[in-house]
Design a protein around this motif. Sequence first.
Motif, PDB file in Angstrom:
ATOM      1  N   LYS A 259       7.373   2.964   0.443  1.00 46.75           N
ATOM      2  CA  LYS A 259       6.310   3.063  -0.569  1.00 46.75           C
ATOM      3  C   LYS A 259       5.501   1.763  -0.643  1.00 46.75           C
ATOM      4  O   LYS A 259       4.267   1.786  -0.814  1.00 46.75           O
ATOM      5  N   ALA A 260       6.181   0.622  -0.528  1.00 49.51           N
ATOM      6  CA  ALA A 260       5.475  -0.653  -0.572  1.00 49.51           C
ATOM      7  C   ALA A 260       4.508  -0.784   0.607  1.00 49.51           C
ATOM      8  O   ALA A 260       3.355  -1.228   0.452  1.00 49.51           O
ATOM      9  N   GLU A 261       4.953  -0.398   1.792  1.00 50.69           N
ATOM     10  CA  GLU A 261       4.087  -0.469   2.965  1.00 50.69           C
ATOM     11  C   GLU A 261       2.901   0.491   2.830  1.00 50.69           C
ATOM     12  O   GLU A 261       1.755   0.147   3.165  1.00 50.69           O
ATOM     13  N   SER A 262       3.170   1.692   2.331  1.00 49.02           N
ATOM     14  CA  SER A 262       2.111   2.682   2.152  1.00 49.02           C
ATOM     15  C   SER A 262       1.090   2.201   1.116  1.00 49.02           C
ATOM     16  O   SER A 262      -0.132   2.343   1.299  1.00 49.02           O
ATOM     17  N   LEU A 263       1.569   1.596   0.023  1.00 51.90           N
ATOM     18  CA  LEU A 263       0.671   1.109  -1.027  1.00 51.90           C
ATOM     19  C   LEU A 263      -0.204  -0.035  -0.516  1.00 51.90           C
ATOM     20  O   LEU A 263      -1.409  -0.087  -0.819  1.00 51.90           O
ATOM     21  N   THR A 264       0.363  -0.936   0.246  1.00 48.55           N
ATOM     22  CA  THR A 264      -0.405  -2.063   0.793  1.00 48.55           C
ATOM     23  C   THR A 264      -1.549  -1.552   1.668  1.00 48.55           C
ATOM     24  O   THR A 264      -2.702  -1.996   1.545  1.00 48.55           O
ATOM     25  N   ALA A 265      -1.236  -0.602   2.554  1.00 48.58           N
ATOM     26  CA  ALA A 265      -2.271  -0.044   3.435  1.00 48.58           C
ATOM     27  C   ALA A 265      -3.320   0.733   2.641  1.00 48.58           C
ATOM     28  O   ALA A 265      -4.532   0.643   2.925  1.00 48.58           O
ATOM     29  N   LEU A 266      -2.873   1.462   1.621  1.00 44.67           N
ATOM     30  CA  LEU A 266      -3.795   2.273   0.826  1.00 44.67           C
ATOM     31  C   LEU A 266      -4.759   1.388   0.033  1.00 44.67           C
ATOM     32  O   LEU A 266      -5.965   1.679  -0.063  1.00 44.67           O
ATOM     33  N   MET A 267      -4.279   0.302  -0.520  1.00 41.11           N
ATOM     34  CA  MET A 267      -5.137  -0.594  -1.291  1.00 41.11           C
ATOM     35  C   MET A 267      -6.164  -1.297  -0.407  1.00 41.11           C
ATOM     36  O   MET A 267      -7.300  -1.555  -0.834  1.00 41.11           O
ATOM     37  N   LYS A 268      -5.790  -1.581   0.826  1.00 42.26           N
ATOM     38  CA  LYS A 268      -6.745  -2.194   1.749  1.00 42.26           C
ATOM     39  C   LYS A 268      -7.826  -1.188   2.167  1.00 42.26           C
ATOM     40  O   LYS A 268      -8.993  -1.549   2.328  1.00 42.26           O
ATOM     41  N   ALA A 269      -7.404   0.062   2.330  1.00 45.53           N
ATOM     42  CA  ALA A 269      -8.350   1.087   2.788  1.00 45.53           C
ATOM     43  C   ALA A 269      -9.276   1.553   1.673  1.00 45.53           C
ATOM     44  O   ALA A 269     -10.416   1.972   1.943  1.00 45.53           O
ATOM     45  N   THR A 270      -8.815   1.496   0.426  1.00 51.44           N
ATOM     46  CA  THR A 270      -9.640   1.980  -0.704  1.00 51.44           C
ATOM     47  C   THR A 270      -9.678   0.884  -1.779  1.00 51.44           C
ATOM     48  O   THR A 270      -9.055   1.008  -2.839  1.00 51.44           O
ATOM     49  N   GLU A 271     -10.415  -0.174  -1.483  1.00 48.37           N
ATOM     50  CA  GLU A 271     -10.429  -1.338  -2.364  1.00 48.37           C
ATOM     51  C   GLU A 271     -10.991  -1.034  -3.755  1.00 48.37           C
ATOM     52  O   GLU A 271     -10.633  -1.702  -4.726  1.00 48.37           O
ATOM     53  N   ASP A 272     -11.867  -0.056  -3.866  1.00 46.63           N
ATOM     54  CA  ASP A 272     -12.486   0.247  -5.159  1.00 46.63           C
ATOM     55  C   ASP A 272     -11.698   1.256  -5.989  1.00 46.63           C
ATOM     56  O   ASP A 272     -12.088   1.553  -7.127  1.00 46.63           O
ATOM     57  N   ALA A 273     -10.625   1.775  -5.444  1.00 44.41           N
ATOM     58  CA  ALA A 273      -9.836   2.783  -6.162  1.00 44.41           C
ATOM     59  C   ALA A 273      -9.104   2.161  -7.345  1.00 44.41           C
ATOM     60  O   ALA A 273      -8.793   0.962  -7.355  1.00 44.41           O
ATOM     61  N   ARG A 274      -8.815   2.961  -8.325  1.00 42.73           N
ATOM     62  CA  ARG A 274      -8.110   2.502  -9.520  1.00 42.73           C
ATOM     63  C   ARG A 274      -6.752   3.171  -9.714  1.00 42.73           C
ATOM     64  O   ARG A 274      -5.911   2.650 -10.435  1.00 42.73           O
ATOM     65  N   HIS A 275      -6.551   4.287  -9.064  1.00 35.58           N
ATOM     66  CA  HIS A 275      -5.289   5.013  -9.220  1.00 35.58           C
ATOM     67  C   HIS A 275      -4.712   5.326  -7.840  1.00 35.58           C
ATOM     68  O   HIS A 275      -5.416   5.849  -6.976  1.00 35.58           O
ATOM     69  N   PHE A 276      -3.439   5.011  -7.689  1.00 38.58           N
ATOM     70  CA  PHE A 276      -2.782   5.184  -6.389  1.00 38.58           C
ATOM     71  C   PHE A 276      -1.503   6.000  -6.587  1.00 38.58           C
ATOM     72  O   PHE A 276      -0.801   5.843  -7.592  1.00 38.58           O
ATOM     73  N   ASP A 277      -1.219   6.841  -5.609  1.00 41.46           N
ATOM     74  CA  ASP A 277      -0.034   7.696  -5.671  1.00 41.46           C
ATOM     75  C   ASP A 277       0.750   7.532  -4.369  1.00 41.46           C
ATOM     76  O   ASP A 277       0.297   7.944  -3.298  1.00 41.46           O
ATOM     77  N   VAL A 278       1.899   6.891  -4.468  1.00 45.40           N
ATOM     78  CA  VAL A 278       2.760   6.735  -3.279  1.00 45.40           C
ATOM     79  C   VAL A 278       4.125   7.364  -3.537  1.00 45.40           C
ATOM     80  O   VAL A 278       5.123   6.987  -2.921  1.00 45.40           O
ATOM     81  N   SER A 279       4.176   8.322  -4.453  1.00 46.64           N
ATOM     82  CA  SER A 279       5.454   8.977  -4.745  1.00 46.64           C
ATOM     83  C   SER A 279       5.999   9.678  -3.509  1.00 46.64           C
ATOM     84  O   SER A 279       7.213   9.816  -3.349  1.00 46.64           O
ATOM     85  N   VAL A 280       5.085  10.125  -2.622  1.00 48.11           N
ATOM     86  CA  VAL A 280       5.466  10.639  -1.299  1.00 48.11           C
ATOM     87  C   VAL A 280       4.839   9.657  -0.300  1.00 48.11           C
ATOM     88  O   VAL A 280       3.652   9.760   0.018  1.00 48.11           O
ATOM     89  N   PRO A 281       5.593   8.683   0.185  1.00 47.78           N
ATOM     90  CA  PRO A 281       4.972   7.613   0.977  1.00 47.78           C
ATOM     91  C   PRO A 281       4.296   8.069   2.259  1.00 47.78           C
ATOM     92  O   PRO A 281       3.385   7.404   2.765  1.00 47.78           O
ATOM     93  N   SER A 282       4.726   9.193   2.775  1.00 47.64           N
ATOM     94  CA  SER A 282       4.074   9.702   4.014  1.00 47.64           C
ATOM     95  C   SER A 282       2.738  10.374   3.733  1.00 47.64           C
ATOM     96  O   SER A 282       1.980  10.664   4.677  1.00 47.64           O
ATOM     97  N   ALA A 283       2.443  10.643   2.467  1.00 42.64           N
ATOM     98  CA  ALA A 283       1.160  11.285   2.110  1.00 42.64           C
ATOM     99  C   ALA A 283       0.576  10.601   0.878  1.00 42.64           C
ATOM    100  O   ALA A 283       0.471  11.172  -0.214  1.00 42.64           O
ATOM    101  N   PRO A 284       0.168   9.304   0.988  1.00 46.68           N
ATOM    102  CA  PRO A 284      -0.365   8.578  -0.155  1.00 46.68           C
ATOM    103  C   PRO A 284      -1.762   9.090  -0.526  1.00 46.68           C
ATOM    104  O   PRO A 284      -2.454   9.672   0.299  1.00 46.68           O
ATOM    105  N   ALA A 285      -2.145   8.801  -1.761  1.00 46.32           N
ATOM    106  CA  ALA A 285      -3.459   9.227  -2.233  1.00 46.32           C
ATOM    107  C   ALA A 285      -3.991   8.212  -3.207  1.00 46.32           C
ATOM    108  O   ALA A 285      -3.239   7.475  -3.858  1.00 46.32           O
TER     109      ALA A 285
END
Length: 289
Positions: A259-285
């Motif tokens: 989940k930590a790895e998925s969140l790091t990649a997701l935050m880099k890819a969507t810098e303007d996002a405010r809500h992140f979902d990594v409860s399923v790390p293989s399918a973050p949103a």
Amino acid sequence: MAGSTGRTKGAERRGRNPAARPPADADSGPAPSGSRGRRERAAARTGSRTRTRARMLRLRALLVLFALALGLAGFGAWALYGSDWVLVERVTVSGEKVLTEKQVRAAAGIPVGTPLLSVDRAAAQHRLKSALPRLDDVRVVRAWPHGIGIEVTERKPELAMKHAGNFVEVDVEGVRFDVVPEQPKGVPLLVMEVEGSAGLRHFGKERLRREAVRAATSLPDSVARDTRTVRLRSYDSITLELTGGRTVLWGSGEQGRAKAESLTALMKATEDARHFDVSVPSAPASSGS
């Protein structure tokens, strides 16, 4: 003829007939003389006295050594327990961060002037842990000839919970170990909204606290620095509230590394996002801007 017969009979009477003598025993030696027998008996008596004297000397030497050993043991016991040579003159403390040396020494209860060898280190360690729940590990050692060293490791707060105007510190194992008047700096607030939930009935508060800590300690460093609140509603519903109004739906405390790895990649890819979902790390949103 008559004369010859008479001479023969006379010789027989005088014991001169060679055929009548028994043959000599070729294997038997001459019988010992009387003086030789006396010398042998005297030598045997002398050897016996010598052996007896040697045994007595050995016994005397053993008794002397035993007496010396007893004397040394008694002197050693007196030196260690009854003399002024090895008394406790100082108690030193190391490893303390929040606690003070005075608090640790008082809780240890080791008075100056006590014989060093009579200090019960296990009992002192037990007193320290009972009186100071902040202590995670304690080691009491003798520093010959006049010192006692106390090495402590304090628990580190990973989360803090509000309680009656104060804050309860929670360590990495979910243990509530101390109450402080202010929220520790850099420590996120744990909010548990589980009253009446199935998760509380099934797992209990202690297990749920451990899951919250498990999630908080799995965060990437950059996210951990921005985390202000860890909100737990059930075993698999943990939400992180970050600075800037951002949130992360973490789910359960499981698969923390993924989940930590998925969140790091997701935050880099969507810098303007405010809500992140990594409860399923293989399918973050992510969502919001």
